[in-house]
Design an enzyme around this catalytic site. Structure first.
Site, short mmCIF file in Angstrom:
data_model
loop_
_atom_site.label_atom_id
_atom_site.label_comp_id
_atom_site.label_asym_id
_atom_site.label_seq_id
_atom_site.Cartn_x
_atom_site.Cartn_y
_atom_site.Cartn_z
N CYS A 41 38.03 85.34 70.67
CA CYS A 41 36.74 86.13 70.01
C CYS A 41 37.34 87.30 69.11
O CYS A 41 37.17 87.44 67.81
CB CYS A 41 35.39 86.27 70.62
SG CYS A 41 33.99 87.34 69.62
N CYS A 46 35.91 85.15 66.19
CA CYS A 46 34.89 85.80 65.58
C CYS A 46 34.92 86.80 64.76
O CYS A 46 34.50 87.10 63.59
CB CYS A 46 33.66 85.84 66.72
SG CYS A 46 33.55 84.95 67.98
N LYS A 49 37.57 86.92 61.88
CA LYS A 49 36.99 86.11 60.95
C LYS A 49 36.12 86.84 60.08
O LYS A 49 35.97 86.58 58.79
CB LYS A 49 36.60 84.82 61.59
CG LYS A 49 35.99 83.73 60.81
CD LYS A 49 34.41 83.89 60.55
CE LYS A 49 33.51 84.21 61.54
NZ LYS A 49 33.17 82.97 62.47
N ALA A 113 48.61 83.12 84.61
CA ALA A 113 48.23 82.94 86.00
C ALA A 113 48.12 81.51 86.11
O ALA A 113 47.79 80.66 85.17
CB ALA A 113 47.13 83.69 86.27
N GLY A 182 35.85 69.55 58.35
CA GLY A 182 34.75 70.24 57.90
C GLY A 182 33.83 70.62 59.05
O GLY A 182 32.46 70.52 58.74
N TYR A 184 33.13 74.35 61.79
CA TYR A 184 33.00 75.60 61.58
C TYR A 184 34.05 76.41 61.04
O TYR A 184 33.89 76.95 60.01
CB TYR A 184 32.71 76.28 63.13
CG TYR A 184 31.42 76.10 63.97
CD1 TYR A 184 30.62 77.23 63.79
CD2 TYR A 184 31.25 75.07 64.45
CE1 TYR A 184 29.26 77.07 64.30
CE2 TYR A 184 30.11 75.05 65.26
CZ TYR A 184 29.10 75.99 65.37
OH TYR A 184 27.95 75.83 65.96
N GLU A 188 34.09 77.76 57.14
CA GLU A 188 34.26 79.25 56.92
C GLU A 188 35.46 79.61 56.27
O GLU A 188 35.55 80.70 55.60
CB GLU A 188 34.06 80.04 58.36
CG GLU A 188 32.76 79.86 59.03
CD GLU A 188 32.75 80.46 60.40
OE1 GLU A 188 31.54 80.77 60.82
OE2 GLU A 188 33.69 80.63 61.06
N THR A 317 30.98 82.38 71.84
CA THR A 317 31.05 83.52 72.60
C THR A 317 29.89 83.92 73.61
O THR A 317 29.95 84.39 74.61
CB THR A 317 31.38 84.64 71.58
OG1 THR A 317 32.79 84.19 71.04
CG2 THR A 317 31.67 86.18 72.43
N ALA A 348 25.41 80.28 63.69
CA ALA A 348 25.71 80.29 62.65
C ALA A 348 27.12 79.88 62.01
O ALA A 348 28.02 80.00 62.83
CB ALA A 348 25.46 81.74 62.21
N GLU A 447 10.34 86.29 54.38
CA GLU A 447 9.12 86.13 54.71
C GLU A 447 8.66 84.65 54.40
O GLU A 447 7.53 84.09 54.79
CB GLU A 447 8.26 86.95 53.44
CG GLU A 447 8.53 86.53 52.33
CD GLU A 447 7.82 87.53 51.14
OE1 GLU A 447 6.55 88.04 51.55
OE2 GLU A 447 8.17 88.11 50.30
P1 NDP Z 1 34.79 71.53 64.89
O1 NDP Z 1 34.49 70.73 66.13
O2 NDP Z 1 33.43 72.37 64.57
O3 NDP Z 1 35.18 70.61 63.53
C1 NDP Z 1 36.36 69.89 63.78
C2 NDP Z 1 36.62 69.05 62.43
O4 NDP Z 1 37.88 68.58 62.53
C3 NDP Z 1 35.37 67.83 62.00
O5 NDP Z 1 35.19 67.94 60.79
C4 NDP Z 1 35.94 66.86 62.77
O6 NDP Z 1 35.81 65.77 62.25
C5 NDP Z 1 37.73 67.25 62.22
N1 NDP Z 1 38.68 66.43 62.90
C6 NDP Z 1 38.83 66.43 64.23
N2 NDP Z 1 40.08 65.64 64.58
C7 NDP Z 1 40.42 65.25 63.46
C8 NDP Z 1 41.45 64.56 63.05
N3 NDP Z 1 42.11 63.84 63.78
N4 NDP Z 1 41.67 64.16 61.49
C9 NDP Z 1 41.07 64.53 60.78
N5 NDP Z 1 39.83 65.33 60.95
C10 NDP Z 1 39.72 65.76 62.24
O7 NDP Z 1 36.12 72.47 65.33
P2 NDP Z 1 36.35 73.66 64.80
O8 NDP Z 1 38.06 73.84 64.65
O9 NDP Z 1 35.93 74.00 63.26
O10 NDP Z 1 36.11 75.17 65.69
C11 NDP Z 1 36.10 75.00 67.00
C12 NDP Z 1 34.85 75.44 67.54
O11 NDP Z 1 35.10 76.81 67.77
C13 NDP Z 1 33.70 75.11 66.94
O12 NDP Z 1 33.19 73.94 67.63
C14 NDP Z 1 32.67 76.17 67.49
O13 NDP Z 1 32.32 76.04 68.81
C15 NDP Z 1 33.79 77.37 67.51
N6 NDP Z 1 33.55 78.14 66.38
C16 NDP Z 1 32.22 78.82 66.25
C17 NDP Z 1 32.43 79.63 65.07
C18 NDP Z 1 30.93 80.19 64.73
O14 NDP Z 1 30.28 80.37 65.81
N7 NDP Z 1 30.42 80.64 63.51
C19 NDP Z 1 33.16 79.70 64.23
C20 NDP Z 1 34.44 79.11 64.24
C21 NDP Z 1 34.52 78.24 65.40
P3 NDP Z 1 34.64 64.81 62.79
O15 NDP Z 1 33.38 65.47 62.61
O16 NDP Z 1 34.72 63.49 61.99
O17 NDP Z 1 35.00 64.73 64.40
#
Ligand code: NDP
Length: 463
Positions: A41, A46, A49, A113, A182, A184, A188, A317, A348, A447
């Site tokens: 984080c 976070c 970013k 560890a 596509g 998070y 972002e 987090t 978010a 509002e």
């Molecule tokens: P996510 O799980 O949010 O998204 C992963 C994306 O990658 C999806 O679009 C998924 O597609 C795609 N994908 C997975 N495997 C493949 C593949 N083999 N080929 C093509 N596309 C693929 O993961 P992120 O990496 O974006 O983020 C990881 C985590 O970190 C989040 O889930 C969240 O928990 C945390 N995070 C939170 C944030 C916040 O709170 N603002 C900001 C950033 C991260 P499909 O949908 O088809 O599986």
């Protein structure tokens, strides 16, 4: 007598909170960290970013200022200067995390560890200290808080792309970026790079981005992406990455399209970081790489616990912090441990138009009851002088029988700031009548959440 009452492996958000609360409750606590005090984080997630999101908002802020009468010219963005400023702040935060642990009386161990047996931990060389002499300590209880790591998809040429860890330390901003995924991180960083002036291609394999979010919100985001200059490739997968001249890359997609770019950025999810911990030899149960825990964060081995992303529950987090806090209280405090409403964890996505949600999506809520769905889509006052084609979207999902607001979703300025308050109302189980009784703050976007009079539609229960 073991060296420690509690030993925490991993000084990320969850591990640090757990160690501190345990120490404050009188436990003798040790903690090991191999890479960064403060974990993902603070160092590779976070916090940096969000600083990048702020950086990406500069050009629009200047445009807005012009619309409001300021004589503003904006020059080029100085990426190295920004990265240096960001790194300075992150180094400061790292130091704060370390000193908080120190002040709480927690023993700090630098290194990677691994578990030798259920009560013995060996701390050896790691990225923070590659020459560390291995040392062993013993503990009555052990908490695994090692987080997760970004993954690359198993495609030809995947090594030619970067993952989010590297995106925070690029020496220059790529003129063209192709983001795969596509979720998070994909959404972002698409906003960040587009805001800074890069040409962005965003590739995801569903029809809509942000799987798991409310469908209508996802549709609004799909409409918004091109307005930020982002080229969307929906419903396709990457098949191959090739190196071109001068460091350029070619991405081949499943629909036959190719994208030439300067940087391929994999935002294709994260996996729990359990490699090399020695969990298999101890018989700790894992599932798809995640440590399996019960509601009290206990693993299948009686004195071992796990919190945060390594358990792959809600990978955010504040949830890891909540899990670490409660676990420490449960183990070492005489008070009833704090409880948390995980089911209404707000979330978010810090895109250029922030998305935020709490509670159920319309699709989830419709499985439980008939619904009244209230929506509003309007141009916020701020945008009127700017003349930009940008609307805020807000949505309340109300269970018809109970009249409780079971979900709230928004895309628009300050959505995350605003949703935190709405999350309290949804957690408290407040009704639409409670929202209606609440006087708005005028003139704000917020509002709208208390002035939605009649449902946009009524939805019948689907199962
Ligand atoms: P996510 O799980 O949010 O998204 C992963 C994306 O990658 C999806 O679009 C998924 O597609 C795609 N994908 C997975 N495997 C493949 C593949 N083999 N080929 C093509 N596309 C693929 O993961 P992120 O990496 O974006 O983020 C990881 C985590 O970190 C989040 O889930 C969240 O928990 C945390 N995070 C939170 C944030 C916040 O709170 N603002 C900001 C950033 C991260 P499909 O949908 O088809 O599986």
């Amino acid at each position: 007598m073991p060296d420690f009452d509690l030993f925490v492996i991993g000084a990320g958000s969850g591990g640090v909170r757990c160690a501190r609360i345990a120490a404050q409750n009188g436990a003798r606590v040790g903690i090991a960290e191999s890479r960064h005090w403060g974990g993902t984080c603070v160092n590779l997630g976070c916090v940096p970013k969000k600083l990048m999101v702020y950086a990406s908002e500069g050009a629009e802020a200047a445009e807005d200022a012009r619309a409001y009468g300021w004589d503003v010219e904006i020059g080029a963005h100085d990426w190295p200067r920004f990265i240096a400023a960001k790194d300075k702040e992150i180094t400061r935060l790292d130091g704060i995390y370390k000193s908080m642990l120190d002040k709480a009386g927690v023993g700090l161990f630098v290194g990677r560890a691994k578990l030798i047996d259920a009560h013995t931990i060996e701390i050896g060389p790691g990225p923070l200290d590659e020459k560390a002499t291995p040392q062993r300590v013993t503990a009555e209880k052990i908490v695994i808080a090692t987080g997760g790591r970004p993954v690359r998809p198993p495609i030809e040429g995947a090594e030619l792309g970067i993952i989010s860890d590297a995106a925070f330390h690029l020496t220059e901003r790529p003129e063209r970026v192709c983001i795969i995924g596509g979720g998070y991180i994909g959404v972002e960083f698409a906003g960040i790079f587009a805001g800074l002036g890069s040409k962005v291609d965003l590739v995801f394999r569903q029809d809509l981005p942000l799987r798991g979010f409310d469908q209508e919100l996802r549709e609004k985001l799909l409409e918004a992406l091109p307005k930020h200059g982002i080229t969307v490739h929906a419903g396709v997968s990457p098949e191959k990455i090739e190196a071109l001249e001068a460091g350029a890359r070619r991405v081949s997609l499943s629909n036959g399209t190719t994208i030439d770019t300067d940087c391929v950025f994999f935002a294709t999810g994260r996996k729990p970081a359990t490699d090399g911990l020695g969990l298999e030899t101890l018989g700790v149960k894992t599932e798809k790489g995640a440590v399996v825990v019960d509601a009290h964060s206990a693993t299948s081995v009686s004195n071992l616990y796990a919190i945060g992303d390594v358990t792959d529950r809600i990978n955010l987090t504040p949830v890891a912090i909540a899990e670490g806090h409660t676990l420490a209280e449960r183990l070492f405090s005489s008070h009833t441990p704090r409880d948390w409403a995980y089911e209404t964890t707000p979330k978010a996505v810090f895109f250029s138009e922030t998305l935020a949600s709490v509670g159920l999506t319309e699709e989830e809520a419709a499985k439980e009851s008939d619904l009244d769905v209230f929506t509003a889509s309007f141009r916020p006052l701020r945008q009127t002088l700017i003349g930009r084609d940008r609307k805020a979207f807000m949505k309340l999902i109300v269970s018809r029988d109970s009249q409780k607001v079971v979900g709230a979703h928004m895309m628009g300025d300050a959505a995350a700031e605003l949703m935190q308050g709405v999350a309290i109302a949804v957690t408290a189980g407040l009704t639409k009548r409670d929202f209606d009784r609440t006087i708005g703050i005028h003139p704000t976007t917020a509002e709208e959440f208390v002035t939605m009079r009649s449902p946009t539609r009524q939805v019948s229960r689907t199962s």
